[in-house]
Design a protein around this motif. Structure first.
Motif, mmCIF file in Angstrom:
data_model
loop_
_atom_site.group_PDB
_atom_site.id
_atom_site.type_symbol
_atom_site.label_atom_id
_atom_site.label_comp_id
_atom_site.label_asym_id
_atom_site.label_seq_id
_atom_site.Cartn_x
_atom_site.Cartn_y
_atom_site.Cartn_z
ATOM 1 N N MET A 179 -4.661 -1.163 -8.260
ATOM 2 C CA MET A 179 -3.708 -1.986 -9.016
ATOM 3 C C MET A 179 -2.306 -1.909 -8.403
ATOM 4 O O MET A 179 -1.546 -2.880 -8.463
ATOM 5 N N LEU A 180 -1.959 -0.758 -7.809
ATOM 6 C CA LEU A 180 -0.646 -0.620 -7.158
ATOM 7 C C LEU A 180 -0.576 -1.416 -5.861
ATOM 8 O O LEU A 180 0.470 -1.946 -5.512
ATOM 9 N N GLY A 181 -1.670 -1.450 -5.114
ATOM 10 C CA GLY A 181 -1.655 -2.051 -3.770
ATOM 11 C C GLY A 181 -1.460 -0.970 -2.724
ATOM 12 O O GLY A 181 -1.570 0.215 -3.022
ATOM 13 N N GLU A 182 -1.156 -1.373 -1.508
ATOM 14 C CA GLU A 182 -0.971 -0.422 -0.411
ATOM 15 C C GLU A 182 0.420 0.203 -0.495
ATOM 16 O O GLU A 182 1.338 -0.394 -1.068
ATOM 17 N N ASP B 144 3.122 -8.005 -5.778
ATOM 18 C CA ASP B 144 3.866 -8.963 -6.602
ATOM 19 C C ASP B 144 5.369 -8.692 -6.621
ATOM 20 O O ASP B 144 6.158 -9.617 -6.831
ATOM 21 N N TYR B 145 5.760 -7.411 -6.445
ATOM 22 C CA TYR B 145 7.145 -7.060 -6.740
ATOM 23 C C TYR B 145 7.944 -6.449 -5.602
ATOM 24 O O TYR B 145 9.101 -6.097 -5.819
ATOM 25 N N GLY C 166 10.156 1.699 1.223
ATOM 26 C CA GLY C 166 10.952 2.730 0.558
ATOM 27 C C GLY C 166 11.290 2.392 -0.889
ATOM 28 O O GLY C 166 11.828 3.217 -1.621
ATOM 29 N N ARG C 167 10.983 1.169 -1.310
ATOM 30 C CA ARG C 167 11.258 0.723 -2.691
ATOM 31 C C ARG C 167 9.979 0.083 -3.208
ATOM 32 O O ARG C 167 9.950 -1.102 -3.518
ATOM 33 N N ASN C 168 8.932 0.929 -3.274
ATOM 34 C CA ASN C 168 7.622 0.343 -3.572
ATOM 35 C C ASN C 168 7.193 0.480 -5.030
ATOM 36 O O ASN C 168 6.007 0.503 -5.346
#
Ligand code: CMP
Length: 144
Positions: free
Chosen positions: A88-91, A105-106, A111-113
């Motif tokens: 759900m978070l992604g890579e 999506d965001y 560094g700002r994941n």
């Protein structure tokens, strides 16, 4: 199998007003919230949390960034939540994350994941014990 994972919304998620959205994704998927707090994390705790990365070139920047504003550490429980949570978070790198995932999506910045998630049940146990006391893990029946 029912298991627990540690997720932490990072300062960018808080600053950008994404806290509710991300929590909602886990609630709607069917996962159960076990613990949550809103806090400024100490550098000492963050250094312990990211101890594995202490030799990396980005380590100091990572600690500085993670202590630049409040974070939302959480414990979630349910079937396969460690692996499903990571999916759900992604890579780690948002640019490698599919749209539909939280990072996809965001975010476009490694560094700002947006959110951290444990990478195994062992690290989940370790991270949960670093961020929460036994008493803070709430026992409740979600009727699911
Ligand atoms: P996280 O899932 O919290 O685990 C370690 C973090 O280190 C990662 O997310 C990123 O935010 C950060 N990170 C990993 N690689 C880099 C990099 N090359 N540059 C900056 N930060 C990184």
């Amino acid at each position: 199998q029912r298991e627990r994972t540690f997720l932490m919304l990072k300062p960018d998620a808080v600053q950008r007003g994404l806290v509710g959205d991300i929590i909602a994704r886990f609630e709607k998927r069917g996962y159960k919230l076990v613990a949550l707090k809103f806090m400024n994390a100490s550098e000492d705790l963050l250094k312990r949390h990211y101890a594995d990365l202490s030799s990396k070139s980005f380590f100091n920047g990572l600690i500085k960034y993670m202590s630049s504003g409040p974070v939302v550490p959480m414990v979630w429980e349910g079937k396969d939540v460690v692996k499903q949570g990571r999916s759900m978070l992604g890579e780690t790198n948002p640019l490698a994350s599919l749209p539909g995932s939280i990072r996809g999506d965001y975010s476009i910045d490694i560094g700002r994941n947006v959110c951290h998630g444990s990478d195994s049940t062992e690290s989940a146990k370790h991270e949960i014990s670093m961020w929460f006391t036994e008493k803070e893990l709430v026992n409740w029946d979600s009727h699911m």
